[in-house]
Design an enzyme around this catalytic site. Structure first.
Site, PDB file in Angstrom:
ATOM      1  N   HIS A  37       0.838  -1.206   0.000  1.00  0.00           N
ATOM      2  CA  HIS A  37       0.000   0.000   0.000  1.00  0.00           C
ATOM      3  C   HIS A  37       0.873   1.257   0.000  1.00  0.00           C
ATOM      4  CE1 HIS A  37      -2.723  -2.879   2.325  1.00  0.00           C
ATOM      5  NE2 HIS A  37      -3.460  -2.565   1.282  1.00  0.00           N
ATOM      6  N   GLN A 150      -1.127  -3.993  -9.016  1.00  0.00           N
ATOM      7  CA  GLN A 150      -1.302  -5.054 -10.028  1.00  0.00           C
ATOM      8  C   GLN A 150      -1.551  -6.404  -9.372  1.00  0.00           C
ATOM      9  OE1 GLN A 150       2.283  -4.666 -12.335  1.00  0.00           O
ATOM     10  NE2 GLN A 150       1.660  -2.699 -13.212  1.00  0.00           N
ATOM     11  N   ASP A 152      -3.973  -7.176  -7.580  1.00  0.00           N
ATOM     12  CA  ASP A 152      -5.386  -7.440  -7.864  1.00  0.00           C
ATOM     13  C   ASP A 152      -5.611  -7.160  -9.362  1.00  0.00           C
ATOM     14  OD1 ASP A 152      -6.788  -7.754  -4.990  1.00  0.00           O
ATOM     15  OD2 ASP A 152      -5.154  -6.323  -4.878  1.00  0.00           O
ATOM     16  N   VAL A 178       4.343  -5.658  -4.655  1.00  0.00           N
ATOM     17  CA  VAL A 178       5.451  -5.700  -3.702  1.00  0.00           C
ATOM     18  C   VAL A 178       5.432  -7.071  -3.026  1.00  0.00           C
ATOM     19  CG1 VAL A 178       6.425  -4.657  -1.610  1.00  0.00           C
ATOM     20  CG2 VAL A 178       5.344  -3.207  -3.348  1.00  0.00           C
ATOM     21  N   SER A 187       0.047  -9.028   1.436  1.00  0.00           N
ATOM     22  CA  SER A 187      -1.410  -8.933   1.480  1.00  0.00           C
ATOM     23  C   SER A 187      -1.836  -8.870   2.934  1.00  0.00           C
ATOM     24  CB  SER A 187      -2.032 -10.164   0.810  1.00  0.00           C
ATOM     25  OG  SER A 187      -3.389 -10.298   1.203  1.00  0.00           O
ATOM     26  N   SER A 188      -2.873  -8.093   3.199  1.00  0.00           N
ATOM     27  CA  SER A 188      -3.371  -8.026   4.577  1.00  0.00           C
ATOM     28  C   SER A 188      -3.764  -9.421   5.058  1.00  0.00           C
ATOM     29  CB  SER A 188      -4.590  -7.110   4.647  1.00  0.00           C
ATOM     30  OG  SER A 188      -4.257  -5.860   4.111  1.00  0.00           O
TER      31      SER A 188
HETATM   32  N1  LIG Z   1       1.632  -6.497  -2.434  1.00  0.00           N
HETATM   33  C1  LIG Z   1       1.062  -5.452  -3.019  1.00  0.00           C
HETATM   34  N2  LIG Z   1       1.770  -4.702  -3.892  1.00  0.00           N
HETATM   35  C2  LIG Z   1       1.215  -3.634  -4.512  1.00  0.00           C
HETATM   36  N3  LIG Z   1      -0.063  -3.238  -4.311  1.00  0.00           N
HETATM   37  C3  LIG Z   1      -0.809  -3.947  -3.448  1.00  0.00           C
HETATM   38  C4  LIG Z   1      -0.291  -5.087  -2.763  1.00  0.00           C
HETATM   39  N4  LIG Z   1      -1.266  -5.585  -1.977  1.00  0.00           N
HETATM   40  C5  LIG Z   1      -2.352  -4.815  -2.161  1.00  0.00           C
HETATM   41  N5  LIG Z   1      -2.083  -3.830  -3.046  1.00  0.00           N
HETATM   42  C6  LIG Z   1      -3.024  -2.824  -3.553  1.00  0.00           C
HETATM   43  O1  LIG Z   1      -3.464  -2.000  -2.501  1.00  0.00           O
HETATM   44  C7  LIG Z   1      -4.793  -1.558  -2.790  1.00  0.00           C
HETATM   45  C8  LIG Z   1      -5.661  -1.852  -1.609  1.00  0.00           C
HETATM   46  O2  LIG Z   1      -5.740  -3.260  -1.453  1.00  0.00           O
HETATM   47  P1  LIG Z   1      -6.245  -3.985  -0.153  1.00  0.00           P
HETATM   48  O3  LIG Z   1      -6.464  -2.957   0.905  1.00  0.00           O
HETATM   49  O4  LIG Z   1      -7.305  -4.929  -0.487  1.00  0.00           O
HETATM   50  O5  LIG Z   1      -4.932  -4.762   0.321  1.00  0.00           O
HETATM   51  P2  LIG Z   1      -4.553  -6.258   0.302  1.00  0.00           P
HETATM   52  O6  LIG Z   1      -3.345  -6.416   1.108  1.00  0.00           O
HETATM   53  O7  LIG Z   1      -4.607  -6.706  -1.118  1.00  0.00           O
HETATM   54  O8  LIG Z   1      -5.687  -6.932   1.089  1.00  0.00           O
HETATM   55  P3  LIG Z   1      -6.339  -8.315   0.801  1.00  0.00           P
HETATM   56  O9  LIG Z   1      -5.851  -9.169   1.891  1.00  0.00           O
HETATM   57  O10 LIG Z   1      -7.770  -7.921   0.857  1.00  0.00           O
HETATM   58  O11 LIG Z   1      -5.963  -8.837  -0.534  1.00  0.00           O
HETATM   59  C9  LIG Z   1      -5.254  -2.304  -4.049  1.00  0.00           C
HETATM   60  O12 LIG Z   1      -5.056  -1.455  -5.176  1.00  0.00           O
HETATM   61  C10 LIG Z   1      -4.287  -3.470  -4.086  1.00  0.00           C
HETATM   62  O13 LIG Z   1      -4.084  -3.976  -5.386  1.00  0.00           O
HETATM   63  C1  LIG Z   2     -10.320  -1.049  -4.375  1.00  0.00           C
HETATM   64  C2  LIG Z   2     -10.890  -1.393  -3.016  1.00  0.00           C
HETATM   65  C3  LIG Z   2     -10.351  -0.402  -1.968  1.00  0.00           C
HETATM   66  C4  LIG Z   2     -12.421  -1.215  -3.080  1.00  0.00           C
HETATM   67  O1  LIG Z   2     -13.016  -1.529  -1.868  1.00  0.00           O
HETATM   68  C5  LIG Z   2     -10.563  -2.837  -2.604  1.00  0.00           C
HETATM   69  O2  LIG Z   2     -11.160  -3.745  -3.467  1.00  0.00           O
HETATM   70  C6  LIG Z   2      -9.093  -3.093  -2.448  1.00  0.00           C
HETATM   71  O3  LIG Z   2      -8.585  -2.749  -1.381  1.00  0.00           O
HETATM   72  O4  LIG Z   2      -8.446  -3.618  -3.371  1.00  0.00           O
HETATM   73  N1  BAL Z   3      -7.909  -6.558  -2.509  1.00  0.00           N
HETATM   74  C1  BAL Z   3      -9.201  -7.049  -2.923  1.00  0.00           C
HETATM   75  C2  BAL Z   3     -10.269  -6.771  -1.949  1.00  0.00           C
HETATM   76  C3  BAL Z   3     -11.005  -7.992  -1.498  1.00  0.00           C
HETATM   77  O1  BAL Z   3     -10.428  -9.086  -1.467  1.00  0.00           O
HETATM   78  O2  BAL Z   3     -12.190  -7.882  -1.169  1.00  0.00           O
END
Ligand SMILES: Nc1ncnc2c1ncn2[C@@H]1O[C@H](COP(=O)(O)OP(=O)(O)OP(=O)(O)O)[C@@H](O)[C@H]1O
Ligand SMILES: CC(C)(CO)[C@@H](O)C(=O)[O-]
Ligand code: BAL
Length: 286
Positions: A37, A150, A152, A178, A187-188
């Site tokens: 993020h 990217q 997602d 990343v 990822s969270s």
């Molecule tokens: N490892 C990463 N590298 C780059 N961008 C990321 C990464 N993880 C998440 N993002 C981006 O951060 C933004 C917010 O994503 P989100 O808050 O859902 O985080 P997440 O870590 O992907 O959580 P989740 O566990 O829901 O997948 C989105 O545009 C997502 O693509």
């Molecule tokens: C784009 C977004 C913030 C919409 O809730 C979510 O799908 C995420 O974190 O990738």
């Molecule tokens: N990063 C995508 C959000 C979701 O899993 O709902």
């Protein structure tokens, strides 16, 4: 950095920045921020004068039985990270602020075709929830540009399509995934993994890399390649949801003649669903 919780305060703060001639960048998130993020925030600080982030765990994009209730909420730590990264404004609304009339009658935005298959198949309604909340957030912030990860990949394609189809004057930027040193995409949801599961998880990116290497070496029997790698994921203790090779722009199933490919995976480790992908353009020198 200011944190605001209402649309009214958000609009007032953005209007102030606009009146000072600032360009606005926007990074929507669901919080529990990690270095992936923060890379998006850093990119935004390089591109615009005023960076807005949002933290909102959007119920509309979660299906029944998914992890909405246990999704990590860590606002204080997130605020500190955003401040350090140079974010100017955080929008952290409640569900009532985003959906004051409830969600049942909420106008929806749906992006056909790109939302179908892959995560759209296993999470029905997910991309309609994402497209709806992102459209609402875009209308609230009205940024010049917005930055997404990217990681997602399908979500990014859906958002590019919605901005194009609905004539929104917003530039969409996709930033590289990343990863941890062992290749696991940050990822969270990685926080849900036990120590043993965390040790297994890098197999997801190894699988993608091995498929990409085989394709680079000329392998074009995609079904055989995928079947062998699904077995490898299963042998490592994962339950694959999908593992597919698609055309990177259209997301239709790839043919042996395609040059711009993306390999996408979703797989469960216990109850945690991990996603990842690898973009492979055979016409771009490595
Ligand atoms: N490892 C990463 N590298 C780059 N961008 C990321 C990464 N993880 C998440 N993002 C981006 O951060 C933004 C917010 O994503 P989100 O808050 O859902 O985080 P997440 O870590 O992907 O959580 P989740 O566990 O829901 O997948 C989105 O545009 C997502 O693509
Ligand atoms: C784009 C977004 C913030 C919409 O809730 C979510 O799908 C995420 O974190 O990738
Ligand atoms: N990063 C995508 C959000 C979701 O899993 O709902």
């Amino acid at each position: 950095m200011n944190t605001v919780k209402t649309v009214r305060e958000l609009r007032a703060a953005v209007a102030r920045a606009r009146s000072e001639g600032k360009r606005i960048g926007f990074v929507p998130t669901m919080g529990n921020l990690h270095s992936g993020h923060i890379a998006l925030i850093t990119k935004a600080t390089q591109r615009v004068d005023f960076v807005v982030a949002s933290i909102f765990v959007n119920p509309l994009q979660f299906g029944a039985g998914e992890d909405l209730d246990k999704y990590p909420r860590t606002l204080a730590a997130d605020q500190q990270k955003l401040l350090e990264a140079g974010c100017d404004l955080l929008f952290a609304p409640t569900v009532e602020e985003m959906y004051p009339d409830g969600m049942t009658g909420q106008t929806r935005v749906s992006v056909p075709q790109l939302s179908e298959g892959l995560c759209g198949a296993s999470r029905p309604g997910h991309f309609e929830g994402v497209a709806t909340v992102v459209s609402k957030l875009f209308n609230m912030v009205q940024p010049d540009l917005a930055i997404f990860g990217q990681k997602d990949f399908q979500q990014l394609a859906v958002i590019r399509a919605l901005v194009h189809d609905l004539n929104m004057p917003i530039q969409i930027i996709g930033e590289p995934t990343v990863r941890a040193a062992d290749g696991l995409a940050l990822s969270s949801r990685n926080g849900f993994l036990s120590e043993e599961q965390r040790a297994v998880a890098p197999v997801v990116y190894r699988t993608l890399s091995q498929i990409a290497d085989a394709i680079k070496q000329g392998e074009r029997d995609f079904p055989a390649l995928i079947n062998a790698q699904i077995k490898q994921l299963e042998a490592a203790g994962m339950r694959p949801d999908y593992l597919e090779i698609r055309h990177a722009l259209t997301l239709r199933p790839a043919t042996a003649e395609d040059r711009d490919l993306v390999i996408l995976v979703a797989a469960f480790l216990g109850t945690t669903r991990l996603i990842d992908n690898l973009h492979l353009n055979l016409d771009t020198p490595a």
